[in-house]
Design a protein around this motif. Structure first.
Motif, PDB file in Angstrom:
ATOM      1  N   ASN A 169       1.447  -2.758 -39.079  1.00 44.22           N
ATOM      2  CA  ASN A 169       2.696  -2.751 -39.826  1.00 44.22           C
ATOM      3  C   ASN A 169       3.849  -3.177 -38.928  1.00 44.22           C
ATOM      4  O   ASN A 169       3.859  -2.885 -37.724  1.00 44.22           O
ATOM      5  N   HIS A 208       8.373  -4.020 -38.740  1.00 43.84           N
ATOM      6  CA  HIS A 208       9.725  -3.864 -39.280  1.00 43.84           C
ATOM      7  C   HIS A 208      10.390  -5.235 -39.218  1.00 43.84           C
ATOM      8  O   HIS A 208      10.175  -5.981 -38.263  1.00 43.84           O
ATOM      9  N   GLY A 250      11.792   0.922 -35.682  1.00 44.73           N
ATOM     10  CA  GLY A 250      10.565   1.655 -35.977  1.00 44.73           C
ATOM     11  C   GLY A 250       9.934   1.250 -37.302  1.00 44.73           C
ATOM     12  O   GLY A 250      10.592   1.275 -38.338  1.00 44.73           O
ATOM     13  N   ARG A 251       8.652   0.945 -37.284  1.00 44.86           N
ATOM     14  CA  ARG A 251       7.970   0.463 -38.486  1.00 44.86           C
ATOM     15  C   ARG A 251       7.656   1.576 -39.468  1.00 44.86           C
ATOM     16  O   ARG A 251       7.275   1.314 -40.615  1.00 44.86           O
ATOM     17  N   ASP A 252       7.797   2.836 -39.078  1.00 46.37           N
ATOM     18  CA  ASP A 252       7.515   3.944 -39.988  1.00 46.37           C
ATOM     19  C   ASP A 252       8.451   3.952 -41.181  1.00 46.37           C
ATOM     20  O   ASP A 252       8.122   4.539 -42.228  1.00 46.37           O
ATOM     21  N   CYS A 284       9.149   1.458 -42.963  1.00 48.70           N
ATOM     22  CA  CYS A 284       8.757   0.397 -43.886  1.00 48.70           C
ATOM     23  C   CYS A 284       7.601   0.829 -44.784  1.00 48.70           C
ATOM     24  O   CYS A 284       6.789   1.674 -44.426  1.00 48.70           O
ATOM     25  N   THR A 285       7.534   0.202 -45.958  1.00 52.20           N
ATOM     26  CA  THR A 285       6.438   0.467 -46.883  1.00 52.20           C
ATOM     27  C   THR A 285       5.136  -0.121 -46.339  1.00 52.20           C
ATOM     28  O   THR A 285       5.137  -1.010 -45.497  1.00 52.20           O
ATOM     29  N   GLU A 286       4.025   0.386 -46.856  1.00 46.55           N
ATOM     30  CA  GLU A 286       2.691   0.053 -46.343  1.00 46.55           C
ATOM     31  C   GLU A 286       2.368  -1.430 -46.497  1.00 46.55           C
ATOM     32  O   GLU A 286       2.626  -2.027 -47.537  1.00 46.55           O
ATOM     33  N   ARG A 316      10.979   2.872 -47.154  1.00 44.55           N
ATOM     34  CA  ARG A 316      10.596   4.117 -47.808  1.00 44.55           C
ATOM     35  C   ARG A 316      11.838   4.940 -48.160  1.00 44.55           C
ATOM     36  O   ARG A 316      12.822   4.949 -47.422  1.00 44.55           O
ATOM     37  N   HIS A 355      13.255   7.432 -45.513  1.00 40.74           N
ATOM     38  CA  HIS A 355      13.727   6.917 -44.230  1.00 40.74           C
ATOM     39  C   HIS A 355      15.054   6.172 -44.389  1.00 40.74           C
ATOM     40  O   HIS A 355      15.386   5.708 -45.483  1.00 40.74           O
TER      41      HIS A 355
END
Length: 426
Positions: free
Chosen positions: A254, A256, A262-264, A266-268, A284, A287
């Motif tokens: 994944n 960004h 941070g890529r967390d 972002c959606t899957e 998301r 976030h």
């Protein structure tokens, strides 16, 4: 444009603009909104989720938040959902999905209010997808006299197409009805390092790679850094995706859109299917979207001239680069909404996410706008631009009709502010 850098206790979500409104009112019913409008002796302005970067939602009088109006009513037989004006997309979408329904598209972040998003023609991406306002089939609005006006698409009222993208100029929207469709799954796949030159002869083909496609670039090295392809699982038209896409390589983790973020958030990605509302946005709900502290600008040009417009902007890459986080390129289908940036033309949207340095950004925007003037560029109403009011009037064929609608709905000018006076006129 009125100075987008103000300081106050209440700001927009990115923190670049502090509202000058003396008070914030939070009515709990439509009747309270009516009473507030009728009794107010100061200008009023509806305030949504505070996502606009321009002063479009500010006023020296009182801002009106509809956050307490948050009811959701699904009509499965009519395939519609009616929401009160305080509902955000992130609040609505899981409810819709639970009942077996979906919207045709979503913006890159779900944090925005529905009423505010449609008022400024906010959009997602897709060659056949209109902006979010094109899903509207009905509006309830409190006019400048405090009266309730109901407008529906099916009533064949010519005012409907002028009132949906209303810029907050006609009144305070209290209820919105949206068309829905059966729920569906989406798989999101990202490709890296697409040569910019490929867009010359394959721009539409690339944007046809999925139901929704976004290209990200930093304008360096003549490349698109990331291609985000969102494919509907129920579509028979989507091409099969392999390890390469027009010379770009498939990402294996994944990512960004903005380097070093941070890529967390972002959606899957990675081609893993999931419910539509967990893939169509880039970010998301839980976030902070994009960078957070940033500035944004966006310009819409005819899709048929998209590659030429991209190259025109690229000629400024050395001036742009020091101040830019990332640019996103998206497509929006043509629509018939008078003040929509995609009014009667398929559009390529060129979006800039800037570092929070308004003096530098205000210096580069006129240069970008000059490069895009030949394409009849229309700026996003809720973002930052420096195009003159005179120039803006020439790219909206229904501007005069919209002014007449303002005079009808708000004869005393209760919802006027400096932004509207400057760009729409008296």
């Amino acid at each position: 444009m009125p100075n987008p850098i103000q300081r106050s206790e209440r700001t927009n979500w990115a923190g670049n603009y502090g509202y000058t409104a003396a008070t914030l009112r939070e009515p709990a019913s439509v009747e309270e909104v009516q009473r507030l409008v009728r009794e107010s002796t100061v200008p009023l302005k509806a305030l949504g989720s505070r996502h606009s970067f321009s002063p479009i939602a500010d006023t020296p009088g009182a801002q009106v938040s509809l956050a307490r109006l948050n009811a959701i009513e699904i009509n499965p037989d009519a395939r519609t959902v009616t929401v009160r004006a305080g509902v955000r997309y992130g609040d609505l979408v899981p409810v819709l999905h639970e009942h077996g329904f979906a919207l045709h598209n979503l913006a890159s972040l779900p944090h925005i209010s529905i009423a505010g998003a449609i008022a400024t023609a906010t959009h997602g991406s897709g060659l056949r997808c209109g902006n979010l306002a094109t899903a509207v089939s009905g509006l309830e609005m409190i006019t400048g006299t405090g009266d309730v006006v109901q407008l529906t698409k099916t009533a064949d009222d010519p005012r409907f197409e002028g009132a949906v993208v209303n810029l907050g100029a006609l009144g305070i929207v209290t209820r919105v009805t949206l068309r829905v469709e059966p729920t569906y799954d989406v798989a999101q796949t990202v490709y890296l390092d697409l040569p910019l030159s490929v867009l010359d002869h394959h721009l539409e083909e690339i944007f046809s790679g999925g139901y929704s496609v976004s290209l990200f670039t930093d304008w360096q090295s003549s490349r698109v850094t990331q291609v985000w392809i969102k494919q509907r699982a129920d579509s028979q038209d989507s091409p099969a995706l392999g390890t390469e896409f027009f010379g770009a390589r498939r990402a294996t983790v994944n990512v960004h859109p903005i380097a070093r973020h941070g890529r967390d958030a972002c959606t899957e990605q990675l081609g893993c299917p999931g419910p539509w509302y967990t893939r169509l946005p880039h970010f998301r709900m839980e976030h902070t979207p994009s960078s957070g502290q940033e500035l944004q600008s966006e310009y819409f040009v005819p899709l048929e001239q998209g590659y030429e417009a991209i190259r025109a902007v690229e000629s400024l890459r050395d001036q742009i680069a020091p101040h830019l986080y990332v640019t996103e390129l998206r497509t929006v289908a043509a629509d018939s909404l008078w003040m929509s940036m995609a009014y009667e033309r398929r559009s390529l949207a060129i979006h800039f996410t800037w570092k929070p340095d308004w003096p530098a950004v205000s210096h580069i925007l006129p240069q970008i706008e000059q490069q895009l003037e030949a394409f009849g560029a229309r700026p996003h109403w809720g973002k930052l631009f420096t195009i003159s009011p005179e120039r803006l009037s020439t790219v909206y064929p229904r501007m005069t009709d919209f002014r007449s609608l303002i005079a009808e709905f708000d004869p005393q000018g209760k919802f006027r502010n400096e932004f509207l006076r400057q760009y729409i006129g008296p």
